[in-house]
Design a protein around this motif. Sequence first.
Motif, short mmCIF file in Angstrom:
data_model
loop_
_atom_site.label_atom_id
_atom_site.label_comp_id
_atom_site.label_asym_id
_atom_site.label_seq_id
_atom_site.Cartn_x
_atom_site.Cartn_y
_atom_site.Cartn_z
N VAL B 345 18.23 -2.46 29.75
CA VAL B 345 19.08 -3.65 29.75
C VAL B 345 18.80 -4.45 31.01
O VAL B 345 18.77 -3.88 32.11
N GLU B 346 18.58 -5.75 30.82
CA GLU B 346 18.38 -6.60 32.00
C GLU B 346 19.72 -7.22 32.36
O GLU B 346 20.34 -7.90 31.54
N THR B 347 20.16 -6.98 33.60
CA THR B 347 21.47 -7.52 33.99
C THR B 347 21.34 -8.99 34.35
O THR B 347 20.22 -9.51 34.46
N GLU B 348 22.47 -9.62 34.58
CA GLU B 348 22.47 -11.05 34.91
C GLU B 348 21.67 -11.35 36.18
O GLU B 348 21.06 -12.39 36.31
N SER B 349 21.66 -10.38 37.09
CA SER B 349 20.91 -10.61 38.34
C SER B 349 19.44 -10.23 38.20
O SER B 349 18.70 -10.26 39.17
N GLY B 350 19.02 -9.84 37.01
CA GLY B 350 17.59 -9.58 36.78
C GLY B 350 17.14 -8.16 37.03
O GLY B 350 15.95 -7.87 37.01
N VAL B 351 18.08 -7.24 37.28
CA VAL B 351 17.72 -5.85 37.52
C VAL B 351 17.69 -5.11 36.17
O VAL B 351 18.52 -5.37 35.30
N GLU B 352 16.72 -4.24 36.01
CA GLU B 352 16.66 -3.46 34.77
C GLU B 352 17.43 -2.17 34.91
O GLU B 352 17.26 -1.43 35.88
N VAL B 353 18.28 -1.89 33.94
CA VAL B 353 19.10 -0.68 33.96
C VAL B 353 18.77 0.12 32.71
O VAL B 353 18.70 -0.42 31.62
N THR B 354 18.56 1.43 32.91
CA THR B 354 18.27 2.30 31.77
C THR B 354 19.56 2.97 31.31
O THR B 354 20.38 3.38 32.13
N VAL B 355 19.73 3.05 29.99
CA VAL B 355 20.93 3.66 29.42
C VAL B 355 20.50 4.66 28.36
O VAL B 355 19.65 4.35 27.52
N TYR B 356 21.06 5.88 28.41
CA TYR B 356 20.83 6.84 27.32
C TYR B 356 22.13 6.94 26.55
O TYR B 356 23.18 7.19 27.12
N ALA B 357 22.04 6.77 25.23
CA ALA B 357 23.24 6.96 24.41
C ALA B 357 22.93 8.05 23.41
O ALA B 357 21.89 8.03 22.76
#
Lengths: 292, 399
Positions: B345-357
């Motif tokens: 997921v790319e946040t509003e500030s442009g950082v990529e965040v990984t999520v495991y569901a």
Amino acid sequence: MTEPRSRGGWGKRLAPYLLSLPAGLWLLLLFIVPLGAMLVMSLETCSPATGACVMTWHWGELPSVVSLYRAQFLTSFYFAAAATLADLVISFPIAYWIAFHGGRRKNFFLLMLLVPFFVSFIIRTIVWEFVLSNNGVVLHTLKNFHLLPHGFHVLGTGFAVVAGLAYNYLPFTALPLYVALERIDYRILEAAYDLYATRRAGFLRVILPLTVPGIFAAFLLTFIPAFGDYVNQEILGGTANTMVGTVVQNQFLVNLDYAGGASLSAVLLAISLVGIFLYARLLGSRTIEQYL
Amino acid sequence: MSGQSALRDESELNSGRVATADTSKTADVRFEHVTKRFGDANAVDDLNLEVRAGEFFSLLGPSGCGKTTSLRMLGGFEEPTAGRIFIGGQDVTDLAPYRRNVNTVFQSYALFPHLDVFENVAFGLRRQHVAKVEVKRRVGEMLEMVDLPNFERRQPSQLSGGQQQRVALARALVNQPRLLLLDEPMSALDAKLRRQMQVELKRIQSQVGITFIYVTHDQEEAMTMSDRLAVMWHGKIEGMGSPKDVYDNPTSEFVATFLGASNLLSGEIVRTEGGMVSVATSGGVEIRVPTSRVPDLNSSAVKVGVRPEKIDLAPEGSSPTAGCNSLRGRVRVSTFTGVGNQYIVETESGVEVTVYAQNLGSQFAPRSGDNVVLMWPEEHTFTVRPLGEKTEINELEGD
């Protein structure tokens, strides 16, 4: 379609024979034929006057040369054994040090060990004659300082012959020992120390048993040529301490007794074969190749 | 080999050995300010470490981090440049390997190639002059325990990797050492055999009750087997504790990324109130972290982190649950892995965040391009010291 494939098949089947042909011919002409000729000659009877030889199936020649030259055989045996023993004692620490502490310069140290042996065998032995001579560097200096009596000499003694043999055959001992030691994984030694082995136990229980095939290979490679050697005795041994190699040389070149010389050579060959056979039986025939 | 100057005659062996004391819950192994220098590089840098008796302790880190050097100093194969090492209260720093009641399972197994399985296992007992009948009994028992009965007369070269490893284990354990050192013993085994041996090793450890010190670069292996572990990097311990502690509460950026995966956002501590620290991230969003999970309250520049599996995804416009941090973003990549989904997921500030569901079959499953809200409980947020400019984490990865 099948034609070229079958021709390719023929070529493939013939390839190993074709490739080994030069070496095979070489061996046949320069090794098997002379060996056969020597064995045949040992059963012939030669006329000392004309030098002509006739096949007489004279098997009795073999035991008779052994009993006739028993003293020379024994001298050869003692000298070769002493030289081999000296070589093992001298080269084991050298090989050990290069194998375990040589680091990246192992090959350099090995080269240093071999450098003197780039000089011809005969020249090397003659240089030894200079070194050991009564007025040579060593004895002359020691005598000047009155560390040796004036009449002391080395040349013409058994000691000089053994020293020469030991010197000339040193690489044949050092290299197989080095190969055996170099192959020991250092971590195996660490495991031994980890399992309560002292340094001495580590040497006796791990290094030495793993070096045995190398020691045996070194023994064969040194003892066999030293046993038949005549150059060292001729140059350093003077007239005494005749070795069997000298007898063979004299039979061929001086007495022109080809049958006698060939018989002696056959006996020497048989003794060497017994040694190699024992090695193969005790340590497996595969290991010998790894050290040659 | 260093330390060999201290090697003495075999007869002194029994008198000088480290005595086996009771295995109460005290420190069994202690490193005090231990440094090992090779040339001008510090392989181990001022290491302080305590391992408790009976513990399965792992030293974990990338190659070159100093874990194997630490183990070798414990075994007596390397001498520390500075500092002292204690085993069971006794200073062993200057003791030769054979005078330490410690045995090692080597990475390459280092079985004696000229001895059969029986003689390999009996080697240590013979050096200690144990009676013949006793040797036979103990070797037999040990081969039984590592599941290799009737292997006595086999040569090491006739054994598979897994069998060689069992022999190496038996060879060490038969001496009933106070401490067993294992130097990446599984690195030569395939994945399936490795998992099997992990269970086996754990069983054997609980059976014999000896302190195990296990060196590995495999974080999963370390977490599966250890009671406690230490993550090492550049010769220093970056984090130490139970696997759960170290995983859930990493104290350095290296631990956060080496042990599992972490999402890390640069930020600055702006406020501390009511047991909570507020960190302003580069995008302007404030993230709240419990004070207990901030290792250094005095430094303002930090990285704030959260593990990918702790994050929930919610549809665009959802309001954050109380006690949760939240970020808005857009799904860039969605990957189905069977047991779950992995999102980037790319946040509003442009950082990529990984999520495991986890694939529970019922929850919100956005597709790439969807706008989402990321949410995670404040107590699952942590901060770490950022690495210096020069030190890159990948620097030491691989060989």
